[in-house]
Design a protein around this motif. Structure first.
Motif, PDB file in Angstrom:
ATOM      1  N   VAL A   4       0.839  -1.199   0.000  1.00 16.66           N
ATOM      2  CA  VAL A   4       0.000   0.000   0.000  1.00 16.66           C
ATOM      3  C   VAL A   4       0.875   1.252   0.000  1.00 16.66           C
ATOM      4  CG1 VAL A   4      -1.938  -1.144   1.141  1.00 16.66           C
ATOM      5  CG2 VAL A   4      -0.293   0.096   2.509  1.00 16.66           C
ATOM      6  N   LEU A   5       0.321   2.294  -0.589  1.00 16.53           N
ATOM      7  CA  LEU A   5       1.040   3.553  -0.743  1.00 16.53           C
ATOM      8  C   LEU A   5       0.017   4.678  -0.701  1.00 16.53           C
ATOM      9  CD1 LEU A   5       3.651   5.090  -1.437  1.00 16.53           C
ATOM     10  CD2 LEU A   5       3.322   4.451  -3.816  1.00 16.53           C
ATOM     11  N   ALA A   6       0.148   5.564   0.303  1.00 19.47           N
ATOM     12  CA  ALA A   6      -0.813   6.667   0.456  1.00 19.47           C
ATOM     13  C   ALA A   6      -0.212   7.948  -0.108  1.00 19.47           C
ATOM     14  CB  ALA A   6      -1.156   6.839   1.934  1.00 19.47           C
ATOM     15  N   LEU A   7      -1.050   8.945  -0.281  1.00 23.64           N
ATOM     16  CA  LEU A   7      -0.597  10.213  -0.882  1.00 23.64           C
ATOM     17  C   LEU A   7      -1.472  11.352  -0.409  1.00 23.64           C
ATOM     18  CD1 LEU A   7       0.065  10.940  -4.631  1.00 23.64           C
ATOM     19  CD2 LEU A   7      -1.695  12.243  -3.434  1.00 23.64           C
ATOM     20  N   SER A   8      -0.834  12.483  -0.109  1.00 23.01           N
ATOM     21  CA  SER A   8      -1.570  13.751  -0.109  1.00 23.01           C
ATOM     22  C   SER A   8      -0.608  14.838  -0.565  1.00 23.01           C
ATOM     23  CB  SER A   8      -2.179  14.083   1.262  1.00 23.01           C
ATOM     24  OG  SER A   8      -1.229  14.704   2.092  1.00 23.01           O
ATOM     25  N   PHE A  12       3.618   1.958   6.204  1.00 19.16           N
ATOM     26  CA  PHE A  12       3.661   2.033   4.746  1.00 19.16           C
ATOM     27  C   PHE A  12       4.000   3.473   4.372  1.00 19.16           C
ATOM     28  CE2 PHE A  12      -0.650   2.493   6.360  1.00 19.16           C
ATOM     29  CZ  PHE A  12      -1.020   3.723   5.828  1.00 19.16           C
ATOM     30  N   PRO A  13       4.547   3.694   3.171  1.00 23.14           N
ATOM     31  CA  PRO A  13       4.951   5.050   2.812  1.00 23.14           C
ATOM     32  C   PRO A  13       3.769   5.963   2.490  1.00 23.14           C
ATOM     33  CG  PRO A  13       5.562   3.460   1.079  1.00 23.14           C
ATOM     34  CD  PRO A  13       4.941   2.668   2.180  1.00 23.14           C
ATOM     35  N   ILE A  14       3.922   7.216   2.816  1.00 22.76           N
ATOM     36  CA  ILE A  14       2.943   8.247   2.426  1.00 22.76           C
ATOM     37  C   ILE A  14       3.698   9.246   1.536  1.00 22.76           C
ATOM     38  CG2 ILE A  14       1.270   9.965   3.201  1.00 22.76           C
ATOM     39  CD1 ILE A  14       1.339   8.604   5.976  1.00 22.76           C
TER      40      ILE A  14
END
Ligand code: BEZ
Length: 211
Positions: free
Chosen positions: A66-70, A94-96
């Protein structure tokens, strides 16, 4: 243009809370979930990232990264992770992505200007080991996503990638599945030896073949 099912998920390099990553290198041969949230230090997003972290073992069991983003910057992400861990009984590991230049948000069409000019909406992409987009969902800022549903879809995608079956409404892992039209009725017993039901000529079910 927005990404559609079956499209290749474009590669990118980005700075994240776990260092610089190349998306394809990060995924390797795994499945991937790339998801955006509107902003750090906001309540719904805090619960979403906490829930994702709590489900770490479930994602790992399915070989999913999983890989989150803002669009918030790295230092803000790092401070906020402490709050997520504290309030959600979680360990965000997990990376953001810190997409403050909107490079990835634009690539994946995660900013919907009529919803917000500034922030990403709640976009989510499931990406297969072939790097193709298998599912997209988009939720508004006010509605947190159901990450159990994301896992349920992954179960369906992984099953249907390997067997000539489809999964019915509200299906969950372990329940009967639908034999696809590609399989002739006379071939079902050999292909699905656990048994089958013919409810209509176009609606044939069988126990989940990989259980
Ligand atoms: C939230 O995560 O709670 C949120 C973020 C942006 C707008 C509205 C709500």
């Amino acid at each position: 243009m927005s990404l559609r099912l079956g499209d290749i998920a474009p590669n990118f390099q980005a700075k994240t809370t776990l260092g610089e990553i190349d998306f394809y290198e990060y995924l390797g041969d795994s499945w991937g979930v790339l998801f955006s949230h509107p902003a750090d230090y906001t309540p719904v997003c805090t619960t979403e990232l906490g829930k994702t972290a709590q489900l770490k073992d479930e994602f790992a069991k399915r070989n999913v990264k999983v890989l989150a983003l803002s669009v918030d910057p790295l230092d803000k992400h790092k401070g906020w992770i402490n709050d997520i861990n504290e309030t959600q009984n979680a360990d965000v590991n997990f990376p953001i992505i810190a997409d403050d230049d909107r490079k990835v948000s634009d690539l994946y069409d995660m900013i919907h200007p009529n919803a917000s000019e500034t922030f990403t909406v709640r976009s989510l992409f499931i990406i297969g080991p072939d790097k193709k987009v298998k599912l997209t969902i988009t939720y508004p800022a006010s509605t947190g996503r159901n990450f159990h549903e994301v896992l349920r879809v992954i179960d369906s995608l992984q099953l249907t990638a390997n067997y000539s079956v489809a999964t019915p409404a509200n299906w969950v892992d372990g329940e009967d599945v639908i034999v696809t039209a590609a399989v002739k009725t006379e071939d079902i017993p050999a292909r699905f030896p656990k048994g089958h039901k013919i409810i209509k000529p176009y609606l044939r079910t069988t126990p989940q073949p990989n259980k």
